[in-house]
Design a protein around this motif. Structure first.
Motif, PDB file in Angstrom:
ATOM      1  N   TYR A   1       0.826  -1.212   0.000  1.00  0.00           N
ATOM      2  CA  TYR A   1       0.000   0.000   0.000  1.00  0.00           C
ATOM      3  C   TYR A   1       0.862   1.265   0.000  1.00  0.00           C
ATOM      4  CZ  TYR A   1      -4.370  -2.570   0.540  1.00  0.00           C
ATOM      5  OH  TYR A   1      -5.447  -3.388   0.335  1.00  0.00           O
ATOM      6  N   LYS A   2       2.041   1.156   0.631  1.00  0.00           N
ATOM      7  CA  LYS A   2       2.975   2.293   0.627  1.00  0.00           C
ATOM      8  C   LYS A   2       3.450   2.562  -0.808  1.00  0.00           C
ATOM      9  CE  LYS A   2       6.565   3.960   3.576  1.00  0.00           C
ATOM     10  NZ  LYS A   2       7.968   3.672   3.565  1.00  0.00           N
ATOM     11  N   GLU A   3       3.742   1.464  -1.530  1.00  0.00           N
ATOM     12  CA  GLU A   3       4.150   1.608  -2.944  1.00  0.00           C
ATOM     13  C   GLU A   3       3.015   2.235  -3.756  1.00  0.00           C
ATOM     14  OE1 GLU A   3       5.788  -1.788  -5.164  1.00  0.00           O
ATOM     15  OE2 GLU A   3       6.341  -2.574  -3.200  1.00  0.00           O
ATOM     16  N   LEU A   4       1.776   1.802  -3.457  1.00  0.00           N
ATOM     17  CA  LEU A   4       0.629   2.375  -4.153  1.00  0.00           C
ATOM     18  C   LEU A   4       0.546   3.880  -3.866  1.00  0.00           C
ATOM     19  CD1 LEU A   4      -1.949   2.008  -5.869  1.00  0.00           C
ATOM     20  CD2 LEU A   4      -3.185   1.504  -3.735  1.00  0.00           C
ATOM     21  N   ALA A   5       0.800   4.256  -2.602  1.00  0.00           N
ATOM     22  CA  ALA A   5       0.766   5.681  -2.234  1.00  0.00           C
ATOM     23  C   ALA A   5       1.802   6.451  -3.055  1.00  0.00           C
ATOM     24  CB  ALA A   5       1.029   5.844  -0.736  1.00  0.00           C
ATOM     25  N   GLU A   6       2.947   5.823  -3.287  1.00  0.00           N
ATOM     26  CA  GLU A   6       3.992   6.504  -4.080  1.00  0.00           C
ATOM     27  C   GLU A   6       3.508   6.717  -5.525  1.00  0.00           C
ATOM     28  OE1 GLU A   6       6.660   8.782  -4.778  1.00  0.00           O
ATOM     29  OE2 GLU A   6       6.444   8.130  -2.692  1.00  0.00           O
ATOM     30  N   LEU A   7       2.822   5.715  -6.072  1.00  0.00           N
ATOM     31  CA  LEU A   7       2.285   5.852  -7.437  1.00  0.00           C
ATOM     32  C   LEU A   7       1.250   6.985  -7.494  1.00  0.00           C
ATOM     33  CD1 LEU A   7       1.739   2.115  -8.485  1.00  0.00           C
ATOM     34  CD2 LEU A   7       3.563   3.656  -9.211  1.00  0.00           C
ATOM     35  N   VAL A   8       0.449   7.071  -6.451  1.00  0.00           N
ATOM     36  CA  VAL A   8      -0.575   8.128  -6.410  1.00  0.00           C
ATOM     37  C   VAL A   8       0.099   9.497  -6.314  1.00  0.00           C
ATOM     38  CG1 VAL A   8      -2.423   9.105  -4.974  1.00  0.00           C
ATOM     39  CG2 VAL A   8      -2.437   6.676  -5.548  1.00  0.00           C
ATOM     40  N   ARG A   9       1.165   9.570  -5.536  1.00  0.00           N
ATOM     41  CA  ARG A   9       1.878  10.853  -5.430  1.00  0.00           C
ATOM     42  C   ARG A   9       2.480  11.250  -6.776  1.00  0.00           C
ATOM     43  NH1 ARG A   9       4.951  11.843   0.087  1.00  0.00           N
ATOM     44  NH2 ARG A   9       4.721  13.913  -0.766  1.00  0.00           N
ATOM     45  N   GLU A  10       2.965  10.249  -7.522  1.00  0.00           N
ATOM     46  CA  GLU A  10       3.474  10.534  -8.879  1.00  0.00           C
ATOM     47  C   GLU A  10       2.357  11.094  -9.752  1.00  0.00           C
ATOM     48  OE1 GLU A  10       5.329   7.188 -11.006  1.00  0.00           O
ATOM     49  OE2 GLU A  10       6.634   7.044  -9.248  1.00  0.00           O
ATOM     50  N   TRP A  11       1.175  10.477  -9.642  1.00  0.00           N
ATOM     51  CA  TRP A  11       0.018  10.932 -10.423  1.00  0.00           C
ATOM     52  C   TRP A  11      -0.329  12.381 -10.041  1.00  0.00           C
ATOM     53  CZ3 TRP A  11      -5.047  12.417  -9.165  1.00  0.00           C
ATOM     54  CH2 TRP A  11      -5.941  12.514 -10.258  1.00  0.00           C
ATOM     55  N   LEU A  12      -0.260  12.676  -8.732  1.00  0.00           N
ATOM     56  CA  LEU A  12      -0.566  14.037  -8.270  1.00  0.00           C
ATOM     57  C   LEU A  12       0.436  15.040  -8.854  1.00  0.00           C
ATOM     58  CD1 LEU A  12      -1.374  13.412  -4.482  1.00  0.00           C
ATOM     59  CD2 LEU A  12      -2.999  14.103  -6.261  1.00  0.00           C
ATOM     60  N   ARG A  13       1.712  14.641  -8.850  1.00  0.00           N
ATOM     61  CA  ARG A  13       2.745  15.539  -9.384  1.00  0.00           C
ATOM     62  C   ARG A  13       2.519  15.783 -10.876  1.00  0.00           C
ATOM     63  NH1 ARG A  13       6.132  12.920  -5.434  1.00  0.00           N
ATOM     64  NH2 ARG A  13       6.689  11.228  -6.817  1.00  0.00           N
ATOM     65  N   LYS A  14       2.163  14.714 -11.587  1.00  0.00           N
ATOM     66  CA  LYS A  14       1.922  14.828 -13.028  1.00  0.00           C
ATOM     67  C   LYS A  14       0.742  15.776 -13.288  1.00  0.00           C
ATOM     68  CE  LYS A  14       0.472  11.515 -15.775  1.00  0.00           C
ATOM     69  NZ  LYS A  14       0.059  10.133 -15.710  1.00  0.00           N
ATOM     70  N   ARG A  15      -0.293  15.596 -12.491  1.00  0.00           N
ATOM     71  CA  ARG A  15      -1.490  16.437 -12.639  1.00  0.00           C
ATOM     72  C   ARG A  15      -1.179  17.910 -12.348  1.00  0.00           C
ATOM     73  NH1 ARG A  15      -7.086  14.977 -13.950  1.00  0.00           N
ATOM     74  NH2 ARG A  15      -6.399  13.645 -15.622  1.00  0.00           N
ATOM     75  N   ALA A  16      -0.328  18.116 -11.318  1.00  0.00           N
ATOM     76  CA  ALA A  16       0.011  19.499 -10.946  1.00  0.00           C
ATOM     77  C   ALA A  16       0.782  20.167 -12.072  1.00  0.00           C
ATOM     78  CB  ALA A  16       0.840  19.487  -9.653  1.00  0.00           C
ATOM     79  N   ALA A  17       1.567  19.360 -12.819  1.00  0.00           N
ATOM     80  CA  ALA A  17       2.396  19.919 -13.890  1.00  0.00           C
ATOM     81  C   ALA A  17       1.586  20.152 -15.169  1.00  0.00           C
ATOM     82  CB  ALA A  17       3.557  18.972 -14.181  1.00  0.00           C
ATOM     83  N   ASP A  18       0.430  19.511 -15.285  1.00  0.00           N
ATOM     84  CA  ASP A  18      -0.389  19.635 -16.518  1.00  0.00           C
ATOM     85  C   ASP A  18      -0.914  21.063 -16.707  1.00  0.00           C
ATOM     86  OD1 ASP A  18      -0.037  17.090 -17.262  1.00  0.00           O
ATOM     87  OD2 ASP A  18      -1.960  16.341 -16.514  1.00  0.00           O
TER      88      ASP A  18
END
Ligand SMILES: Nc1ncnc2c1ncn2[C@@H]1O[C@H](COP(=O)(O)OP(=O)(O)OP(=O)(O)O)[C@@H](O)[C@H]1O
Ligand SMILES: [Mg+2]
Length: 260
Positions: free
Chosen positions: A243-260
């Motif tokens: 689940y921690k790894e999943l949280a890291e993937l979600v944080r990556e998604w958040l960063r990508k979204r913030a950059a869009d």
């Protein structure tokens, strides 16, 4: 505040366990997390140890045929330091869903009541019920992203196609920006041929299968029963790490979204 719905109309695939564990993992890393329980079964609410939400829950904020009388902000339950805040559910949500069908703008009610909370949270995770009814449609209309937990077996993959078609419909009619963050294989056991075959079949079909899988462990159910996060209930359990790894993937998604 970015909104992610944890959704699949199939029951018992680990939606609630994912919302719960992911919420705690993200909050532990310092994000301000809102967990929203949109399921009348209120499993996420129970997993958070809340048993007295009746009368002051998401149901009263959503309302039915008429708008809700409660501000969602007044129903929120903080789970502690470095832990999420819960918008609890109650069985009364089932009646809301019936009433909503007569409501003007019925697909966007959840989106509207979440809006005032946006400055208070970085991320909102919505735990959906196992159906494609109006509560799920509201969750998908409000979200920027979807995580779809699924068990890696043939019968579940057929249902998955129906869910993906629903996402296309939601995009076409209500929410063009809805992003399928990924399909999360749950109860996964890499020693089982049929699990590996199902995962490979999804990858071959070009489906966005997440590069982390969640295995089966009785500790996940025990943690939920104790109203605790798996990360504190059994920190050494492999599921806590997944689940921690999943949280890291979600944080990556958040960063990508913030950059869009
Ligand atoms: N990784 C896991 N290992 C073992 N048991 C799990 C795991 N994840 C969830 N469970 C247990 O399996 C059952 C179903 O999980 P969960 O409630 O998360 O599924 P769901 O998709 O939310 O179900 P529903 O469709 O009813 O809302 C629960 O009893 C839960 O505690
Ligand atoms: Mg559930």
């Amino acid at each position: 505040m970015r909104i992610i719905s944890i959704s699949n109309h199939k029951g018992g695939v680990g939606k609630t366990a994912t919302a719960h564990a992911l919420g705690y993992a993200l909050a532990w890393e310092g994000l301000r997390v809102l967990l929203v329980d949109v399921d009348p079964q209120a499993s996420l609410t129970q997993a958070c140890g809340v048993t007295d939400a009746g009368g002051s829950s998401l149901a009263e904020a959503i309302g039915g045929a008429a708008p809700g009388r409660l501000r969602l902000a007044d129903a929120l339950r903080p789970m502690g330091d470095n832990a999420p805040v819960l918008a609890p559910a109650d069985i009364a949500l089932a009646a809301c869903e019936l009433g909503l069908s007569q409501r003007m703008g019925r697909e966007r009610v959840l989106s509207k009541i979440l809006e005032p909370l946006a400055p208070r949270f970085d991320i909102c995770l919505i735990d959906c019920p196992p159906s494609l009814g109006l509560l799920t449609v509201n969750a998908l209309a409000a979200a920027g992203g979807v995580i779809c937990p699924t068990q890696p077996q043939a019968a579940d993959l057929r249902g998955l196609r129906l869910f993906l078609e629903t996402l296309d419909l939601i995009r076409a009619e209500l929410n063009p920006a809805l992003d399928l963050i990924g399909i999360l294989a749950t109860f996964y056991d890499g020693r089982l041929n049929h699990h590996r075959a199902a995962l490979e079949a999804m990858q071959r079909a070009g489906l966005p299968v997440l590069p982390v899988t969640i295995g089966r462990s009785v500790r996940v159910a025990e943690a939920a029963g104790a109203g605790m996060a798996i990360s504190t209930y059994a920190p050494e359990n492999p599921r806590a790490g997944e689940y921690k790894e999943l949280a890291e993937l979600v944080r990556e998604w958040l960063r990508k979204r913030a950059a869009d």
